[in-house]
Design an enzyme around this catalytic site. Structure first.
Site, PDB file in Angstrom:
ATOM      1  N   HIS A 158       0.934  -1.132  -0.145  1.00  0.00           N
ATOM      2  CA  HIS A 158       0.154  -0.024  -0.050  1.00  0.00           C
ATOM      3  C   HIS A 158       0.787   1.200   0.045  1.00  0.00           C
ATOM      4  O   HIS A 158       2.136   1.287   0.555  1.00  0.00           O
ATOM      5  CB  HIS A 158      -0.912  -0.155   1.266  1.00  0.00           C
ATOM      6  CG  HIS A 158      -0.125  -0.065   2.557  1.00  0.00           C
ATOM      7  ND1 HIS A 158       0.230   1.215   3.066  1.00  0.00           N
ATOM      8  CD2 HIS A 158       0.288  -0.835   3.500  1.00  0.00           C
ATOM      9  CE1 HIS A 158       0.964   0.822   4.016  1.00  0.00           C
ATOM     10  NE2 HIS A 158       0.842  -0.485   4.730  1.00  0.00           N
ATOM     11  N   GLU A 182      -2.530  -7.417   7.008  1.00  0.00           N
ATOM     12  CA  GLU A 182      -1.397  -7.435   7.844  1.00  0.00           C
ATOM     13  C   GLU A 182      -1.486  -8.081   9.022  1.00  0.00           C
ATOM     14  O   GLU A 182      -2.542  -8.863   9.155  1.00  0.00           O
ATOM     15  CB  GLU A 182      -1.582  -5.748   8.413  1.00  0.00           C
ATOM     16  CG  GLU A 182      -0.285  -5.270   9.254  1.00  0.00           C
ATOM     17  CD  GLU A 182       1.081  -5.393   8.514  1.00  0.00           C
ATOM     18  OE1 GLU A 182       1.492  -6.750   8.356  1.00  0.00           O
ATOM     19  OE2 GLU A 182       1.789  -4.414   8.082  1.00  0.00           O
TER      20      GLU A 182
END
Length: 220
Positions: A24, A120
């Site tokens: 990201h 994550e």
């Protein structure tokens, strides 16, 4: 931020998939970490920072100019806000108005699918479905989940797939794969990804299937 030209490869064998792995763009939590090292404010689901949006725009131009966007059949993303914003910003549809005022898409825009498999590492939150009491996911567990995720990708029908995820997850997954895939970038595949960086790899079905225990490895 350096944004090397993305790679596309139309010559895939029937047992191969081309994966474009994307970390990201910069999130507000990354900015906080850079400004206040050792005193990081806890962000449960950080949005992109202004620099992050600039990184997204630059990478969008790269993938469009390289032709990569035309080859990608699906985008698989972590469900967190910063990865969703990166996915839509880099790979989502780009619209303009025609002479009648109707909005038309100017580029290929593959579907975007979110999955917990590539998010994550676990966050300590009662609302986090991957959370375990008093425990954060180890690097070994992240790597195992990474191989499970790659096996899931190999079971999909698409041949060229973009994956938008997080630095630790992508790094540990590539370490677990080791020499089981072909790296198409000049950068060291086992180093930490930069924000909005793309690394492309070709994965072979048989190579991943032979990794025992879903590729449990120790961290770097």
């Amino acid at each position: 931020m350096e944004t090397p030209a993305p790679t596309s490869c139309p010559y895939l064998l029937s047992n191969q998939k081309l994966l474009h792995l994307v970390r990201h763009a910069q999130g507000l939590h990354n900015l906080e970490a850079e400004m206040n090292r050792g005193s990081l404010t806890q962000f449960t689901d950080a949005a992109l920072s202004p620099l992050g949006w600039q990184q997204v725009r630059e990478q969008r131009e790269n993938v469009s100019a390289s032709g990569m966007l035309e080859g990608i059949e699906v985008v698989i993303t972590s469900p967190l806000l910063r990865t969703l914003q990166t996915s839509v910003g880099v790979f989502g549809s780009e619209e303009e108005q025609d002479h009648c005022g109707n909005k038309t898409s100017t580029l290929n825009h593959p579907p975007i699918i979110a999955t917990e498999l590539c998010r994550e590492r676990m966050i300590e939150s009662e609302e986090d479905i991957l959370w375990e009491a008093d425990e954060r996911e180890t690097n070994e567990a992240v790597a195992a989940r990474g191989i499970k995720f790659v096996n899931w990708l190999l079971g999909r029908k698409e041949r060229e797939i973009a994956v938008v995820s997080h630095g630790v997850f992508l790094q540990e997954t590539l370490i677990a794969l080791k020499n089981k895939c072909l790296h198409l970038m000049d950068t060291d595949p086992f180093t930490r990804f930069g924000n909005c960086e793309i690394r492309s790899v070709i994965v072979f079905n048989e190579s991943v299937e032979c990794i025992p225990n879903f590729g449990l490895v120790t961290g770097m």
